[in-house]
Scaffold this motif. Structure first.
Motif, mmCIF file in Angstrom:
data_model
loop_
_atom_site.group_PDB
_atom_site.id
_atom_site.type_symbol
_atom_site.label_atom_id
_atom_site.label_comp_id
_atom_site.label_asym_id
_atom_site.label_seq_id
_atom_site.Cartn_x
_atom_site.Cartn_y
_atom_site.Cartn_z
ATOM 1 N N ALA A 17 0.501 -1.172 -0.001
ATOM 2 C CA ALA A 17 -0.027 0.079 -0.112
ATOM 3 C C ALA A 17 0.823 1.131 0.050
ATOM 4 O O ALA A 17 1.598 1.440 0.722
ATOM 5 C CB ALA A 17 -0.498 -0.073 1.401
ATOM 6 N N SER A 20 -1.842 5.519 3.085
ATOM 7 C CA SER A 20 -2.958 6.200 3.189
ATOM 8 C C SER A 20 -2.886 7.738 2.770
ATOM 9 O O SER A 20 -3.772 8.411 2.187
ATOM 10 C CB SER A 20 -3.816 6.086 4.541
ATOM 11 O OG SER A 20 -3.185 6.824 5.557
ATOM 12 N N ALA A 113 -0.497 4.989 6.559
ATOM 13 C CA ALA A 113 -0.565 3.444 6.394
ATOM 14 C C ALA A 113 0.726 2.919 6.227
ATOM 15 O O ALA A 113 0.760 1.640 6.709
ATOM 16 C CB ALA A 113 -1.544 3.372 5.156
ATOM 17 N N TYR A 185 -2.059 0.762 -5.510
ATOM 18 C CA TYR A 185 -2.616 0.354 -3.831
ATOM 19 C C TYR A 185 -3.899 1.013 -3.816
ATOM 20 O O TYR A 185 -4.608 0.789 -2.619
ATOM 21 C CB TYR A 185 -1.743 0.860 -2.768
ATOM 22 C CG TYR A 185 -0.277 0.460 -3.119
ATOM 23 C CD1 TYR A 185 0.215 -1.094 -3.070
ATOM 24 C CD2 TYR A 185 0.625 1.536 -3.519
ATOM 25 C CE1 TYR A 185 1.429 -1.264 -3.377
ATOM 26 C CE2 TYR A 185 2.136 0.943 -3.443
ATOM 27 C CZ TYR A 185 2.453 -0.286 -3.403
ATOM 28 O OH TYR A 185 3.610 -0.776 -3.861
ATOM 29 N N ASN A 188 -7.222 4.002 -0.385
ATOM 30 C CA ASN A 188 -7.243 3.691 1.114
ATOM 31 C C ASN A 188 -6.626 2.374 1.602
ATOM 32 O O ASN A 188 -7.495 1.346 1.741
ATOM 33 C CB ASN A 188 -8.838 3.683 1.605
ATOM 34 C CG ASN A 188 -8.977 3.481 3.008
ATOM 35 O OD1 ASN A 188 -8.201 4.069 3.837
ATOM 36 N ND2 ASN A 188 -10.079 3.012 3.278
ATOM 37 N N ASN A 190 -5.306 -1.116 3.276
ATOM 38 C CA ASN A 190 -5.303 -1.685 4.346
ATOM 39 C C ASN A 190 -4.203 -1.868 5.242
ATOM 40 O O ASN A 190 -2.936 -2.407 4.572
ATOM 41 C CB ASN A 190 -5.852 -3.039 4.306
ATOM 42 C CG ASN A 190 -6.403 -3.781 5.491
ATOM 43 O OD1 ASN A 190 -5.140 -4.492 6.072
ATOM 44 N ND2 ASN A 190 -7.331 -3.763 5.807
ATOM 45 N N TYR A 193 -2.691 -5.549 5.411
ATOM 46 C CA TYR A 193 -1.898 -5.683 4.018
ATOM 47 C C TYR A 193 -0.583 -5.073 3.796
ATOM 48 O O TYR A 193 0.326 -5.785 3.310
ATOM 49 C CB TYR A 193 -2.920 -5.606 3.099
ATOM 50 C CG TYR A 193 -2.779 -6.053 1.709
ATOM 51 C CD1 TYR A 193 -1.996 -7.186 1.468
ATOM 52 C CD2 TYR A 193 -3.072 -5.326 0.615
ATOM 53 C CE1 TYR A 193 -1.821 -7.655 -0.054
ATOM 54 C CE2 TYR A 193 -2.904 -5.990 -0.889
ATOM 55 C CZ TYR A 193 -2.320 -6.816 -0.930
ATOM 56 O OH TYR A 193 -2.141 -7.206 -2.127
ATOM 57 N N GLY A 257 -4.147 -10.475 0.890
ATOM 58 C CA GLY A 257 -4.637 -10.030 1.937
ATOM 59 C C GLY A 257 -3.470 -10.061 3.232
ATOM 60 O O GLY A 257 -2.478 -9.944 2.863
ATOM 61 N N ASN A 258 -3.846 -10.386 4.485
ATOM 62 C CA ASN A 258 -3.153 -10.291 5.698
ATOM 63 C C ASN A 258 -2.313 -11.572 5.573
ATOM 64 O O ASN A 258 -2.938 -12.671 6.083
ATOM 65 C CB ASN A 258 -3.876 -10.092 6.957
ATOM 66 C CG ASN A 258 -2.982 -10.008 8.006
ATOM 67 O OD1 ASN A 258 -1.811 -9.608 8.041
ATOM 68 N ND2 ASN A 258 -3.664 -10.040 9.086
#
Length: 274
Positions: A17, A20, A113, A185, A188, A190, A193, A257-258
């Motif tokens: 990402a 943010s 982020a 990314y 916004n 995560n 992530y 994902g995570n």
């Protein structure tokens, strides 16, 4: 690391990402550069696959997220390869030395982020009780710098981030670059992530190869590609499994994902750094 823009695959490394803080996306976007035949020959001689190579400022990105400078490519490097199975944990010939030691990490020019993601990755490593620790700093000279670059999609892929491997002197690789382009990314990201991607990139910095380096199709799909010993070694870590290991944090491509350490990843890290 890369993301395949024509599918939902996320090549693990770049995963993440851009902070943010899209305020930083005002940086000038660089256009994809051509990779010359001479550079491809150097990459091949160095031991990396010449499939899906992308040029970037100062060098190229191979394996989806490994940065090689032009200076590196001009040097001859060799390392042993021990090929035991297709999905075990592998390390490079060079590891981080001078243990116990604390590796400092500085996030520069990126937003909240990325900062929170870095803290997440650091906490996950430090929770393992290794003889190698990580600490985020906000000033001074860091061991590893995390910074941004801005490059749009090329050939159906977008590079999300990159890093490299330890030096022959036992120092971790000193730079993780994350793509700030909006196509990488979104607006916004995560935090978990982001943290997972940074966690993966740090793995390369301390000497971890992709778990499926001999067959990237295992996690990425598509045509089977062997990344090769790449002049840096691909040495199987004792105690890691010979069967498929679908959840490793060092798989070449992300699950989107995570993803954190699984039991076999912890075995590998403790073998190297306990």
């Amino acid at each position: 690391m890369k993301k395949q823009t024509l599918s939902v695959l996320f090549c693990l490394m770049a995963v993440f990402a851009i902070v943010s803080c899209n305020k930083n996306n005002s940086t000038t976007e660089s256009k994809p550069q051509e990779v010359s035949d001479a550079t491809l020959a150097q990459i091949k001689a160095y031991g990396f696959s010449t499939s899906d190579v992308h040029a970037t400022d100062g060098g190229v990105i191979v394996e989806g997220d490994i940065f090689l400078s032009h200076d590196q490519l001009s040097q001859k490097v060799s390392g042993p390869t021990l090929q035991v199975a297709n999905t075990e944990q592998y390390r490079t010939t060079n590891l981080v030395t001078g243990l116990p030691r604390t590796i400092t990490v500085l996030v520069t020019g990126l937003g909240s982020a990325f900062i929170a993601g870095t803290d997440t990755a650091i906490a996950r490593y430090n929770a393992l009780g290794l003889r190698i620790k990580f600490q985020r700093i906000t000033s001074g000279t860091p061991t590893i710098t995390i910074q941004g670059f801005n490059q749009g999609p090329s050939g159906g892929y977008i590079t999300l981030g990159s890093s490299g491997f330890p030096t022959s002197g036992g120092a971790p690789y000193n730079l993780i670059q994350m793509n700030t382009n909006a196509a990488a990314y979104g607006s916004n990201p995560n935090v978990l992530y982001v943290g997972s991607v940074i966690q993966h990139e740090i793995g390369h910095c301390i000497g971890m190869r992709h778990t499926d380096y001999m067959n990237r199709a295992y996690s990425c799909g598509g045509t089977a590609t062997n990344e090769g010993s790449a002049g840096v070694g691909a040495i199987q870590i004792p105690g890691t499994p010979s069967a498929a290991d679908p959840n490793s944090w060092m798989l070449a491509c992300s699950n989107g994902g995570n993803r954190t350490f699984n039991a076999n990843d912890i075995i590998a890290l403790k073998y190297l750094y306990n």
